[in-house]
Scaffold this active site. Structure first.
Site, short mmCIF file in Angstrom:
data_model
loop_
_atom_site.label_atom_id
_atom_site.label_comp_id
_atom_site.label_asym_id
_atom_site.label_seq_id
_atom_site.Cartn_x
_atom_site.Cartn_y
_atom_site.Cartn_z
N GLU A 160 -23.45 8.24 30.67
CA GLU A 160 -23.30 9.28 29.64
C GLU A 160 -24.57 9.45 28.79
O GLU A 160 -24.53 9.38 27.57
CB GLU A 160 -22.07 8.97 28.77
CG GLU A 160 -20.80 8.94 29.60
CD GLU A 160 -19.56 8.45 28.84
OE1 GLU A 160 -19.66 8.21 27.64
OE2 GLU A 160 -18.50 8.32 29.48
N ASN A 201 -24.07 7.95 35.69
CA ASN A 201 -22.68 8.41 35.65
C ASN A 201 -22.47 9.26 34.39
O ASN A 201 -23.02 8.96 33.34
CB ASN A 201 -21.79 7.14 35.59
CG ASN A 201 -20.32 7.42 35.75
OD1 ASN A 201 -19.91 8.15 36.65
ND2 ASN A 201 -19.50 6.84 34.88
N HIS A 237 -13.09 13.73 34.37
CA HIS A 237 -11.95 13.73 33.44
C HIS A 237 -11.61 15.20 33.16
O HIS A 237 -12.20 15.83 32.29
CB HIS A 237 -12.30 13.00 32.15
CG HIS A 237 -12.56 11.54 32.35
ND1 HIS A 237 -11.54 10.66 32.66
CD2 HIS A 237 -13.69 10.81 32.33
CE1 HIS A 237 -12.05 9.44 32.80
NE2 HIS A 237 -13.35 9.50 32.62
N GLU A 266 -14.25 8.64 38.03
CA GLU A 266 -13.21 8.34 37.02
C GLU A 266 -12.17 9.45 36.95
O GLU A 266 -11.70 9.80 35.86
CB GLU A 266 -13.85 8.17 35.62
CG GLU A 266 -14.97 7.16 35.58
CD GLU A 266 -15.56 6.97 34.17
OE1 GLU A 266 -14.96 7.46 33.19
OE2 GLU A 266 -16.61 6.32 34.08
N ASP A 268 -9.26 11.80 36.36
CA ASP A 268 -7.88 11.97 35.90
C ASP A 268 -7.76 13.41 35.44
O ASP A 268 -8.75 14.05 35.11
CB ASP A 268 -7.43 10.94 34.85
CG ASP A 268 -8.37 10.78 33.68
OD1 ASP A 268 -9.14 11.72 33.39
OD2 ASP A 268 -8.31 9.73 33.03
O1 G2I Z 1 -13.05 7.43 27.86
C1 G2I Z 1 -12.73 7.45 29.21
C2 G2I Z 1 -13.82 6.89 30.08
C3 G2I Z 1 -15.05 7.79 29.98
N1 G2I Z 1 -16.12 7.29 30.84
C4 G2I Z 1 -16.50 5.92 30.65
C5 G2I Z 1 -15.27 5.01 30.71
O2 G2I Z 1 -15.66 3.68 30.46
C6 G2I Z 1 -14.21 5.46 29.72
O3 G2I Z 1 -13.12 4.53 29.82
C7 G2I Z 1 -12.42 4.28 28.67
C8 G2I Z 1 -11.29 3.31 28.98
O4 G2I Z 1 -10.41 3.93 29.87
C9 G2I Z 1 -10.55 2.96 27.70
O5 G2I Z 1 -9.59 1.92 27.96
O6 G2I Z 1 -13.27 3.73 27.70
C10 G2I Z 1 -12.61 3.53 26.47
C11 G2I Z 1 -13.61 3.10 25.43
O7 G2I Z 1 -14.60 4.04 25.23
C12 G2I Z 1 -11.51 2.50 26.63
O8 G2I Z 1 -10.79 2.38 25.42
C13 G2I Z 1 -10.85 1.15 24.80
C14 G2I Z 1 -10.28 1.31 23.41
O9 G2I Z 1 -11.07 2.26 22.69
C15 G2I Z 1 -10.32 0.01 22.70
O10 G2I Z 1 -9.68 0.15 21.45
C16 G2I Z 1 -9.63 -1.05 23.54
O11 G2I Z 1 -9.78 -2.31 22.93
O12 G2I Z 1 -10.15 0.18 25.51
C17 G2I Z 1 -10.26 -1.09 24.94
C18 G2I Z 1 -9.60 -2.10 25.85
O13 G2I Z 1 -8.25 -1.77 26.07
#
Ligand code: G2I
Length: 541
Positions: A160, A201, A237, A266, A268
């Protein structure tokens, strides 16, 4: 149909005598898993995994193991998980993901080494020099840990780095190190794991747009500089309410043509809740389109879905009121999106056989010697219209995503009979619109634009005026006003008039043919017609 039911059905058919098999044939492979079909096509089909359900839920583990041949850690390999304090590395969660993949014959895509998000404050507070060496150390330790592990095949090295307008994201990385941190990160990653496929990515880069073009230009530059970049990740996404992105396959192909692999990293596809059958069908069609776009390009290596069950998805937390973005519901039942991915991988029929409706007949305006603007009534589509093409016979004159296009490069004083065709994301095209004919103006290079107005009107009559403005000098001009019904021109000034049916051609008088660059001239006339109310509007050519 559930996997179990499909398996039972195909099994049941086998014991019936041949003559009794009157059901539509179930293809031999219909009950195969996603990964079986992907493997047959030489692609991967993957999922992001979260460590807590992986440890705690057998249904989660069973599907993750049986349906997918590629795994990405949703969070476990990010900087805040692997190096929460400087030089204090923890790989417990990352190792769980890798161990699961090893046990189930799956490849792992490492996500992610350098990102502005989920990176601890201690990193962000470093000086430029310390930041660069912390980045090198982090990459060396994290990518290096799995360098000799044969299942860990690839890494998102930088994630990003762009804004949606194509500018570099003004992250702390960029602020402190300039854009050179990107090339440095790739070089450090190659040193840490010489065999891994190294990727950049991002999101909103699925179709051809400003951001994906910026990414394309960066990858081309990095390749030209000998920076070790092997792959581009299109996160994907998507949301059904925003429509399917335009030119996805073309975008994948242009990256492939640079000599890098492409992966859907990724995917969805969210929707406004609650779910319903129509939204599910649209979502399924979008999944089909993405999978097919990847299948169509040899260098697109596969597709990773960002989780697989709606029970665990980042979407509702980030977009309140939206969700249901994945291919299994909260109860681990397959959704239409599952069938879409399955059938696309199996080479099945398109989910969306419905073309857009026929666009309206185009109307021409702003006609010059070399151009014209066409506008038409938009088409509708069950999934979404992705664009229109304007043809003169079989020659495409222009394309647009909206229901209007400005044609350029036309020939002066030439009649153009044109029609419009609408397309959707599945490649379906509408039937052709009714044709419209317009004639370009005299080609003295004048670039003249006529502006028509009704100065005054009364029952049965009106005074009209046309102001001609030219970007280049001309020595003569001509404008034709074609009215939809009988209008008689009873008087005209500052012009010579020749009428034929409903077409009234005004040309310059002896004294006002010359218009200098940027200049204009005006002529007027009195019209009469049988109606009352607003005078009829002409087509101007
Ligand atoms: O935002 C969607 C994706 C966009 N591209 C990069 C990916 O790495 C990103 O993934 C998401 C995860 O799916 C989430 O699960 O990235 C988020 C963070 O930017 C993740 O969220 C985080 C929460 O913000 C936290 O509060 C939590 O502790 O997930 C953490 C683990 O569950």
């Amino acid at each position: 149909m559930s996997r179990l039911r499909r398996a039972l059905l195909t099994g049941a058919l086998a014991v019936l005598p041949a003559a009794a098999v009157l059901l539509p044939a179930v293809p031999a492979h219909a009950s195969d898993t996603l990964r079986a079909h992907a493997e047959a096509r030489g692609k991967f089909i993957g999922t992001a995994l979260a460590t807590s359900p992986l440890a705690g839920e057998s249904a989660y583990r069973t599907i993750a193991a049986s349906e997918f041949n590629q795994i990405t850690a949703e969070n476990a390999m990010k900087w805040d998980a692997t190096e929460p304090s400087q030089n204090q590395f923890t790989f417990t969660a990352a190792d769980q993901i890798v161990a699961f993949a090893e046990a189930n014959d799956q490849q792992v895509h490492g996500h992610t080494l350098v990102w502005h998000s989920q990176t601890p404050n201690w990193v962000q507070n470093l000086s430029a020099a310390d930041l660069r060496s912390a980045m090198q150390n982090h990459i060396a330790r994290v990518a290096g840990r799995y360098a000799s592990n044969p299942v860990v095949k690839s890494w998102d090295v930088v994630n990003e780095v762009f804004d949606d307008n194509g500018a570099m994201r003004n992250s702390f990385w960029y602020q402190k190190l300039g854009d050179g941190y990107i090339a440095d990160a790739f070089r450090y990653a190659r040193a840490a794991d010489p065999d891994a496929e190294l990727c950049i990515n991002d999101y909103n880069v699925e179709g051809v747009n400003a951001k994906s073009t910026a990414m394309y230009n960066l990858v081309r530059t990095l390749k030209a500089q000998g920076v070790p970049i092997d792959c581009v990740g299109l996160q994907s996404h998507l949301a059904i309410q925003y429509g399917f992105p335009g030119q996805v396959q073309e975008n994948i192909q242009r990256f492939a043509d640079l000599g890098v692999n492409v992966r859907i990293t990724e995917i969805d596809i969210r929707m406004q809740m609650p779910r319903d059958a129509t939204k599910d069908a649209t979502q399924a069609a979008y999944y089909t389109n993405m999978v097919k776009a990847c299948l169509a390009v040899a260098r697109c290596t596969g597709i990773t879905i960002w989780g697989f069950t709606d029970k665990y998805s980042w979407v509702p937390d980030t977009f309140p009121g939206q969700g249901a973005a994945l291919i299994y519901d909260e109860s681990y039942d397959e959704k239409p999106a599952y069938t879409a991915v399955h059938d696309a991988l199996a080479g099945g029929p398109p989910v969306d056989p419905t073309p857009p409706s026929t666009p309206g007949r185009p109307a021409a305006s702003a006609i010059t010697a070399t151009g014209a603007t066409l506008t038409w009534t938009a088409s509708t589509d069950n999934v979404g219209v992705t664009g229109y093409d304007v043809y003169r016979g079989t020659t495409k004159l222009g394309s647009s995503t909206a229901n209007s296009v400005t044609l350029t490069g036309l020939t002066p004083e030439t009649a153009y009979t044109v029609h419009v065709v609408a397309r959707d994301a599945a490649g379906n095209t509408s039937t052709a619109s009714e044709t419209a004919t317009f004639t370009t103006t005299a080609g003295s290079g004048g670039g003249c634009t006529p502006a028509y107005r009704v100065v005054n009107s009364w029952p049965g009559g009106f005074q009209g005026e046309v102001k001609i403005t030219c970007s280049d000098p001309v020595t003569s001009w001509r404008v034709t006003l074609t009215y939809p019904e009988s209008v008689r021109i009873t008087q005209n000034w500052s012009s010579a008039l020749s009428s034929s049916g409903t077409a009234h051609t005004f040309s310059n008088a002896a004294w006002n043919g010359s218009i200098p660059a940027g200049g204009s001239t005006t002529f007027g006339f009195i019209g009469s017609w049988n109606g009352t109310g607003t005078p009829p509007a002409p087509v101007i050519s």
